[in-house]
Design a protein around this motif. Structure first.
Motif, PDB file in Angstrom:
ATOM      1  N   GLY A  43      32.909  50.804  54.882  1.00 14.15           N
ATOM      2  CA  GLY A  43      33.588  49.775  54.103  1.00 14.15           C
ATOM      3  C   GLY A  43      34.461  48.923  54.999  1.00 14.15           C
ATOM      4  N   ALA A  44      34.991  47.844  54.404  1.00 16.33           N
ATOM      5  CA  ALA A  44      35.841  46.939  55.189  1.00 16.33           C
ATOM      6  C   ALA A  44      36.891  46.308  54.291  1.00 16.33           C
ATOM      7  CB  ALA A  44      35.000  45.856  55.857  1.00 16.33           C
ATOM      8  N   VAL A  45      38.113  46.208  54.810  1.00 19.82           N
ATOM      9  CA  VAL A  45      39.192  45.463  54.163  1.00 19.82           C
ATOM     10  C   VAL A  45      39.402  44.194  54.976  1.00 19.82           C
ATOM     11  CG1 VAL A  45      41.636  45.435  53.537  1.00 19.82           C
ATOM     12  CG2 VAL A  45      40.312  47.544  53.283  1.00 19.82           C
ATOM     13  N   LEU A  46      39.172  43.051  54.351  1.00 28.25           N
ATOM     14  CA  LEU A  46      39.211  41.766  55.042  1.00 28.25           C
ATOM     15  C   LEU A  46      40.290  40.886  54.415  1.00 28.25           C
ATOM     16  CD1 LEU A  46      35.347  41.127  55.116  1.00 28.25           C
ATOM     17  CD2 LEU A  46      36.729  42.362  56.810  1.00 28.25           C
ATOM     18  N   LEU A  47      41.231  40.445  55.228  1.00 31.14           N
ATOM     19  CA  LEU A  47      42.336  39.633  54.745  1.00 31.14           C
ATOM     20  C   LEU A  47      42.227  38.239  55.366  1.00 31.14           C
ATOM     21  CD1 LEU A  47      45.171  42.286  55.389  1.00 31.14           C
ATOM     22  CD2 LEU A  47      43.645  42.106  53.401  1.00 31.14           C
ATOM     23  N   ASN A  48      42.038  37.235  54.527  1.00 32.11           N
ATOM     24  CA  ASN A  48      41.945  35.845  54.978  1.00 32.11           C
ATOM     25  C   ASN A  48      41.010  35.696  56.181  1.00 32.11           C
ATOM     26  OD1 ASN A  48      43.849  34.987  53.021  1.00 32.11           O
ATOM     27  ND2 ASN A  48      45.523  35.615  54.348  1.00 32.11           N
ATOM     28  N   PRO A  49      39.709  35.951  56.003  1.00 30.18           N
ATOM     29  CA  PRO A  49      38.774  35.906  57.143  1.00 30.18           C
ATOM     30  C   PRO A  49      38.737  34.537  57.819  1.00 30.18           C
ATOM     31  CG  PRO A  49      37.750  36.953  55.245  1.00 30.18           C
ATOM     32  CD  PRO A  49      39.032  36.335  54.755  1.00 30.18           C
ATOM     33  N   TRP A  50      38.549  34.565  59.115  1.00 31.24           N
ATOM     34  CA  TRP A  50      38.538  33.369  59.963  1.00 31.24           C
ATOM     35  C   TRP A  50      37.102  32.893  60.142  1.00 31.24           C
ATOM     36  CZ3 TRP A  50      41.937  30.140  62.462  1.00 31.24           C
ATOM     37  CH2 TRP A  50      41.498  29.468  63.589  1.00 31.24           C
TER      38      TRP A  50
ATOM     39  N   GLN B 153      25.727  46.060  54.032  1.00 33.60           N
ATOM     40  CA  GLN B 153      25.603  46.334  52.594  1.00 33.60           C
ATOM     41  C   GLN B 153      26.489  47.528  52.229  1.00 33.60           C
ATOM     42  OE1 GLN B 153      23.715  44.449  50.361  1.00 33.60           O
ATOM     43  NE2 GLN B 153      23.437  43.030  52.084  1.00 33.60           N
ATOM     44  N   ALA B 154      27.778  47.291  52.173  1.00 37.30           N
ATOM     45  CA  ALA B 154      28.755  48.350  51.909  1.00 37.30           C
ATOM     46  C   ALA B 154      29.942  47.740  51.177  1.00 37.30           C
ATOM     47  CB  ALA B 154      29.189  48.989  53.225  1.00 37.30           C
ATOM     48  N   PRO B 155      30.795  48.585  50.576  1.00 40.18           N
ATOM     49  CA  PRO B 155      31.954  48.049  49.860  1.00 40.18           C
ATOM     50  C   PRO B 155      32.879  47.219  50.753  1.00 40.18           C
ATOM     51  CG  PRO B 155      31.573  50.333  49.250  1.00 40.18           C
ATOM     52  CD  PRO B 155      30.667  50.039  50.417  1.00 40.18           C
ATOM     53  N   ILE B 156      33.323  46.108  50.205  1.00 43.00           N
ATOM     54  CA  ILE B 156      34.258  45.214  50.903  1.00 43.00           C
ATOM     55  C   ILE B 156      35.395  44.882  49.957  1.00 43.00           C
ATOM     56  CG2 ILE B 156      34.581  42.872  51.799  1.00 43.00           C
ATOM     57  CD1 ILE B 156      31.716  42.993  52.850  1.00 43.00           C
ATOM     58  N   MET B 157      36.607  44.986  50.458  1.00 40.33           N
ATOM     59  CA  MET B 157      37.780  44.530  49.712  1.00 40.33           C
ATOM     60  C   MET B 157      38.301  43.276  50.399  1.00 40.33           C
ATOM     61  SD  MET B 157      41.393  46.460  48.873  1.00 40.33           S
ATOM     62  CE  MET B 157      42.863  45.511  49.283  1.00 40.33           C
ATOM     63  N   LEU B 158      38.288  42.173  49.675  1.00 47.51           N
ATOM     64  CA  LEU B 158      38.695  40.877  50.212  1.00 47.51           C
ATOM     65  C   LEU B 158      40.009  40.464  49.561  1.00 47.51           C
ATOM     66  CD1 LEU B 158      37.828  38.299  51.874  1.00 47.51           C
ATOM     67  CD2 LEU B 158      36.763  37.498  49.744  1.00 47.51           C
ATOM     68  N   VAL B 159      40.999  40.100  50.377  1.00 49.35           N
ATOM     69  CA  VAL B 159      42.273  39.618  49.852  1.00 49.35           C
ATOM     70  C   VAL B 159      42.527  38.225  50.429  1.00 49.35           C
ATOM     71  CG1 VAL B 159      44.734  40.057  49.544  1.00 49.35           C
ATOM     72  CG2 VAL B 159      43.155  41.980  49.774  1.00 49.35           C
TER      73      VAL B 159
ATOM     74  N   VAL C 279      48.538  46.693  50.011  1.00 46.74           N
ATOM     75  CA  VAL C 279      48.313  48.114  50.300  1.00 46.74           C
ATOM     76  C   VAL C 279      48.124  48.910  49.014  1.00 46.74           C
ATOM     77  CG1 VAL C 279      50.729  48.892  50.350  1.00 46.74           C
ATOM     78  CG2 VAL C 279      49.023  49.960  51.855  1.00 46.74           C
ATOM     79  N   GLY C 280      48.744  48.463  47.920  1.00 44.29           N
ATOM     80  CA  GLY C 280      48.538  49.144  46.641  1.00 44.29           C
ATOM     81  C   GLY C 280      47.089  49.030  46.178  1.00 44.29           C
ATOM     82  N   TRP C 281      46.533  47.819  46.292  1.00 43.10           N
ATOM     83  CA  TRP C 281      45.117  47.647  45.942  1.00 43.10           C
ATOM     84  C   TRP C 281      44.238  48.497  46.862  1.00 43.10           C
ATOM     85  CZ3 TRP C 281      46.270  41.754  46.127  1.00 43.10           C
ATOM     86  CH2 TRP C 281      46.754  41.335  44.888  1.00 43.10           C
ATOM     87  N   ALA C 282      44.599  48.525  48.147  1.00 42.43           N
ATOM     88  CA  ALA C 282      43.776  49.272  49.107  1.00 42.43           C
ATOM     89  C   ALA C 282      43.791  50.769  48.811  1.00 42.43           C
ATOM     90  CB  ALA C 282      44.270  49.010  50.525  1.00 42.43           C
ATOM     91  N   GLU C 283      44.952  51.305  48.445  1.00 38.25           N
ATOM     92  CA  GLU C 283      45.039  52.730  48.133  1.00 38.25           C
ATOM     93  C   GLU C 283      44.081  53.095  47.000  1.00 38.25           C
ATOM     94  OE1 GLU C 283      49.757  53.539  49.228  1.00 38.25           O
ATOM     95  OE2 GLU C 283      49.112  53.231  47.160  1.00 38.25           O
ATOM     96  N   THR C 284      44.085  52.275  45.974  1.00 36.97           N
ATOM     97  CA  THR C 284      43.200  52.536  44.837  1.00 36.97           C
ATOM     98  C   THR C 284      41.742  52.353  45.227  1.00 36.97           C
ATOM     99  OG1 THR C 284      44.916  51.786  43.310  1.00 36.97           O
ATOM    100  CG2 THR C 284      42.659  51.850  42.474  1.00 36.97           C
ATOM    101  N   TRP C 285      41.468  51.266  45.943  1.00 30.53           N
ATOM    102  CA  TRP C 285      40.078  50.942  46.324  1.00 30.53           C
ATOM    103  C   TRP C 285      39.487  52.005  47.243  1.00 30.53           C
ATOM    104  CZ3 TRP C 285      38.064  49.360  51.187  1.00 30.53           C
ATOM    105  CH2 TRP C 285      36.762  48.854  51.143  1.00 30.53           C
ATOM    106  N   LEU C 286      40.268  52.472  48.200  1.00 25.22           N
ATOM    107  CA  LEU C 286      39.750  53.457  49.158  1.00 25.22           C
ATOM    108  C   LEU C 286      39.371  54.781  48.491  1.00 25.22           C
ATOM    109  CD1 LEU C 286      42.240  52.799  52.085  1.00 25.22           C
ATOM    110  CD2 LEU C 286      39.746  52.634  52.244  1.00 25.22           C
ATOM    111  N   LYS C 287      39.942  55.056  47.335  1.00 24.66           N
ATOM    112  CA  LYS C 287      39.633  56.298  46.626  1.00 24.66           C
ATOM    113  C   LYS C 287      38.670  56.082  45.458  1.00 24.66           C
ATOM    114  CE  LYS C 287      44.195  58.202  47.733  1.00 24.66           C
ATOM    115  NZ  LYS C 287      45.503  58.635  47.205  1.00 24.66           N
ATOM    116  N   SER C 288      38.156  54.854  45.324  1.00 24.87           N
ATOM    117  CA  SER C 288      37.359  54.536  44.144  1.00 24.87           C
ATOM    118  C   SER C 288      35.856  54.693  44.358  1.00 24.87           C
ATOM    119  CB  SER C 288      37.651  53.093  43.704  1.00 24.87           C
ATOM    120  OG  SER C 288      37.182  52.168  44.682  1.00 24.87           O
ATOM    121  N   TRP C 289      35.444  55.016  45.579  1.00 25.65           N
ATOM    122  CA  TRP C 289      34.012  55.138  45.840  1.00 25.65           C
ATOM    123  C   TRP C 289      33.763  56.190  46.890  1.00 25.65           C
ATOM    124  CZ3 TRP C 289      33.323  53.611  50.970  1.00 25.65           C
ATOM    125  CH2 TRP C 289      34.335  52.791  51.503  1.00 25.65           C
TER     126      TRP C 289
END
Length: 296
Positions: free
Chosen positions: A134-141, A228-234, A286-296
């Motif tokens: 998975g990947a956590v992506l914040l404001n991708p360049w 092809q994996a979960p991505i969290m975009l902020v 980080v709150g969203w990430a904590e939930t997301w990381l444990k959701s799958w």
């Protein structure tokens, strides 16, 4: 955000092609099988400001049982080696994951986490390593001169026309009409300069690296399509980097299809700046990430 205590927090040194990389390992008392590797972005710079949040986020995730390794790639911060930029750090990311797996026996998979150009470096790499889940992506360049110009025209000039202070400067003759017009025309010309290349044929060629001669948006699309994996975009609302990425998504059906995939979870913070510089915004991420990381 309070700086919570962690189980252990140690400086580490590991090798990448003969150069020493420096990282900080946040190791919880009982690590979960899913860990996080944070790639520091933004080029060589001080560790205050936007980089401080990486410490705070790491400690918070560690308190949730998630091991975190944050590190400088070559030429960044305390790490040795020549700085080659975010487009050339595949070996560095692999070295960090190798080290984390060797150091924390409980870890079986990792999520890569990055902001701005570190997000782009992650997408260039993630598809090629089966340990990355998975990947956590914040404001991708996805910067190009044309993309930046379009974002500036679309999101800056329009808002300026609605700004009371702008019209006060115009009325008081403090506004540089000719200079601003010259800047606008230069941006307008740049906005038509480049087009994203046709890269469909590259998406399924997973046995070959993403061609380095393509522009950043094209390479990003190939990376997104292959990973092809979960991505969290902020995304931040007050950030031209985020707007340029949104404009890119809006520019083609292929991008819209990929980013609307169920595995892509998106969060928006309308008032946030590029580095999520308040406690409220940092805690939201980080709150969203904590939930997301444990959701799958």
């Amino acid at each position: 955000m309070a700086e919570a205590s962690v189980s252990t927090e140690e400086a580490k040194v590991f090798s990448c092609d003969g150069d020493s990389l420096i990282g900080i390992l946040h190791r919880p008392e009982r690590p979960a099988k899913r860990a996080v590797v944070i790639v520091v972005g933004g080029g060589p710079q001080y560790r205050v400001g936007g980089h401080r949040q990486l410490v705070l986020w790491s400690r918070r995730l560690c308190d949730q049982g998630i091991a975190v390794l944050r590190f400088d790639y070559r030429g960044m911060g305390d790490s040795y080696g020549d700085f080659a930029g975010f487009e050339n750090v595949d070996a560095d990311i692999k070295a960090a994951i190798d080290y984390l797996f060797a150091e924390v026996a409980e870890v079986e998979e990792v999520v890569l986490w990055g902001e701005c150009d570190a997000s782009s470096a992650i997408i260039f790499y993630a598809w090629s390593d089966s340990r990355v889940k998975g990947a956590v992506l914040l404001n991708p360049w996805v910067h190009t001169p044309a993309g930046q110009a379009k974002a500036f025209i679309k999101h800056y000039y329009w808002h300026r026309l609605k700004d009371k202070a702008f019209w006060e400067k115009v009325i008081s003759l403090q506004f540089d009409v000719f200079g601003s017009l010259k800047s606008f025309l230069a941006n307008l010309k740049s906005s038509f300069a480049n087009k994203t290349e046709n890269v469909s044929a590259q998406v399924n060629s997973e046995s070959t690296p993403i061609p380095r001669n393509l522009d950043i948006p094209s390479r990003m699309y190939i990376g997104f399509a292959r990973f092809q994996a979960p991505i969290m975009l902020v995304m931040s609302g007050r950030d031209f980097v985020a707007r340029e990425f949104d404009d890119l998504i809006a520019s083609s059906q292929e991008w819209r299809d990929r980013m609307s995939h169920p595995e892509v979870v998106r969060y928006d913070i309308p008032d946030a700046d590029h580095t999520f510089s308040t406690n409220e915004w940092r805690n939201a991420v980080v709150g969203w990430a904590e939930t997301w990381l444990k959701s799958w």
